[in-house]
Design a protein around this motif. Structure first.
Motif, PDB file in Angstrom:
ATOM      1  N   ARG A  34       0.860  -1.184   0.000  1.00  0.00           N
ATOM      2  CA  ARG A  34       0.000   0.000   0.000  1.00  0.00           C
ATOM      3  C   ARG A  34       0.891   1.227   0.000  1.00  0.00           C
ATOM      4  O   ARG A  34       1.939   1.248   0.655  1.00  0.00           O
ATOM      5  CB  ARG A  34      -0.906   0.017   1.239  1.00  0.00           C
ATOM      6  N   LEU A  35       0.480   2.260  -0.732  1.00  0.00           N
ATOM      7  CA  LEU A  35       1.266   3.487  -0.823  1.00  0.00           C
ATOM      8  C   LEU A  35       0.482   4.659  -0.240  1.00  0.00           C
ATOM      9  O   LEU A  35      -0.727   4.788  -0.452  1.00  0.00           O
ATOM     10  CB  LEU A  35       1.605   3.809  -2.284  1.00  0.00           C
ATOM     11  N   VAL A  36       1.183   5.494   0.505  1.00  0.00           N
ATOM     12  CA  VAL A  36       0.652   6.776   0.961  1.00  0.00           C
ATOM     13  C   VAL A  36       1.621   7.832   0.465  1.00  0.00           C
ATOM     14  O   VAL A  36       2.799   7.820   0.835  1.00  0.00           O
ATOM     15  CB  VAL A  36       0.517   6.837   2.487  1.00  0.00           C
ATOM     16  N   PRO A  90       2.474  11.814  12.134  1.00  0.00           N
ATOM     17  CA  PRO A  90       1.505  12.298  11.153  1.00  0.00           C
ATOM     18  C   PRO A  90       1.628  13.804  10.925  1.00  0.00           C
ATOM     19  O   PRO A  90       2.018  14.539  11.835  1.00  0.00           O
ATOM     20  CB  PRO A  90       0.152  11.943  11.794  1.00  0.00           C
ATOM     21  N   PRO A  91       1.327  14.272   9.721  1.00  0.00           N
ATOM     22  CA  PRO A  91       1.368  15.714   9.444  1.00  0.00           C
ATOM     23  C   PRO A  91       0.391  16.480  10.336  1.00  0.00           C
ATOM     24  O   PRO A  91      -0.772  16.103  10.461  1.00  0.00           O
ATOM     25  CB  PRO A  91       0.948  15.810   7.972  1.00  0.00           C
ATOM     26  N   ALA A 135       0.035   3.272   9.363  1.00  0.00           N
ATOM     27  CA  ALA A 135       1.448   2.910   9.509  1.00  0.00           C
ATOM     28  C   ALA A 135       2.243   3.209   8.240  1.00  0.00           C
ATOM     29  O   ALA A 135       3.442   3.492   8.302  1.00  0.00           O
ATOM     30  CB  ALA A 135       1.558   1.429   9.868  1.00  0.00           C
ATOM     31  N   GLU A 136       1.610   3.155   7.077  1.00  0.00           N
ATOM     32  CA  GLU A 136       2.319   3.410   5.825  1.00  0.00           C
ATOM     33  C   GLU A 136       2.518   4.891   5.568  1.00  0.00           C
ATOM     34  O   GLU A 136       3.292   5.286   4.691  1.00  0.00           O
ATOM     35  CB  GLU A 136       1.565   2.791   4.638  1.00  0.00           C
TER      36      GLU A 136
END
Length: 344
Positions: A38-40, A214-215, A208-209
């Motif tokens: 999975r990509l973020v 977190p921003p 998690a990815e």
């Protein structure tokens, strides 16, 4: 023959990006595998993923990754997909292959979350007037151009204490593109809020990815001004104040309030110079200074009054002299009484 084979492979790789997957089996036994699974990725930033088409030694005639953007590079049965700048909000690259045993391609889709931190987070209080103790006010946090909104968490703060996390009205919305939203929280002000900073923050929690931590984008901090009636800063003795004659007397009714309170004293009428501050002082008290002293404290939000009951006692030296005089008087009377002749 060898050069011919190379030409066929190169021609096939060049052709594959224009191939469109028309029929896919997502439940096939040996599906292609993406790494990562999975990509973020932040909008406008680069990203990449590797697709292992099938197990080593497998026999496939056609394989590739289908995506509207990005470049591809093949190495054996692995294909690397690279994007220099993410420009799509909705994108799901598909990795596929066909082994000629069926007309259906074996496919896997790479889930991608494209995110964008807020352009701006602003904080305000409504109504926009100085707060008054005990009144209700609405804290407002405006978050502009954030995506995806379903991953957004907004928290209101009083100083460093979290007050609450109101839910987004668009949280269930799958809109992937940036949106703006206003979050609100109702509070009842107290005098302890005076001078305290209130603010809010917007956080994109992407799993998690996603980026760690977190921003987070914070608003400016607003210092609250709360109007409240006077409150005593000192404890007032409930019992009468007993003081020796000649000692100094200090009465204190110091209070806090916003606006700052004013003070008025009403001692007994024989005192001709009442104080207009929070502390009343008599340098050397006498019996004439006995009585009730009242301190009135007030501002535009209210008033309070405090009474002091003052009792003056004679000092020790006077008590000793008075005691000695009384003792001498009793001795003198006893002596006089004893010297009277007895009648025969």
């Amino acid at each position: 023959m060898f050069f011919c084979y190379i030409f066929v492979v190169v021609s096939l790789i060049n052709f594959l990006p224009d191939f469109h997957v028309s029929s896919c089996d997502h439940n096939c036994a040996d599906k292609p595998r993406f790494t990562p699974s999975r990509l973020v990725v932040q909008f406008g930033k680069p990203t990449s993923a590797l697709c292992s088409v099938c197990q080593p030694g497998c026999n496939v005639s056609l394989f590739n990754i289908e995506s509207p953007i990005g470049s591809l590079a093949a190495n054996g049965t692995e294909v690397t997909w690279t994007v220099n700048e993410m420009t799509e909000w909705i994108i799901s690259p598909s990795c596929y292959y066909n082994n000629d045993t069926t007309d259906t391609n074996c496919c896997s889709v790479l889930p991608i979350t494209v995110y964008k931190p807020p352009d701006n987070v602003s904080f305000s209080v409504h109504p926009d007037v100085p707060m008054s103790e005990g009144q209700q006010y609405t804290l407002q946090c405006e978050v502009r151009d954030v995506a995806p909104v379903k991953n957004l968490t907004v928290t209101f703060y009083r100083g460093q204490t979290a007050l609450g996390e109101p839910k987004s009205s668009k949280r269930e919305n799958d809109e992937p593109k940036p949106v703006s939203e206003v979050f609100t929280l109702n509070i009842t002000s107290t005098k302890e809020d005076d001078g305290v900073q209130f603010w809010c923050e917007a956080k994109l929690e992407l799993g998690a990815e996603g980026p760690q931590p977190p921003p987070v984008v914070e608003s400016e901090k607003l210092t609250a001004a709360v109007l409240y009636k006077p409150h005593l800063e000192v404890s007032i003795p409930p019992d009468p104040i007993i003081i020796r004659k000649g000692n100094p007397l200090t009465l204190n009714c110091s209070s806090v309030g916003n606006p700052p309170p004013s003070y008025t004293w009403t001692p007994p009428s024989r005192i001709t110079s009442p104080s207009n501050g929070s502390v009343f002082f008599i340098n050397s008290i006498t019996h004439e200074d006995e009585g009730l002293y009242t301190c009135y404290v007030s501002n535009e939000k209210g008033s309070i009054s405090v009474q002091f009951d003052v009792t003056v006692q004679a000092n020790n030296l006077i008590l000793i002299i008075e005691g000695a005089y009384n003792l001498w008087d009793r001795i003198r009377l006893h002596t006089t009484h004893s010297s009277i002749p007895t009648a025969e």
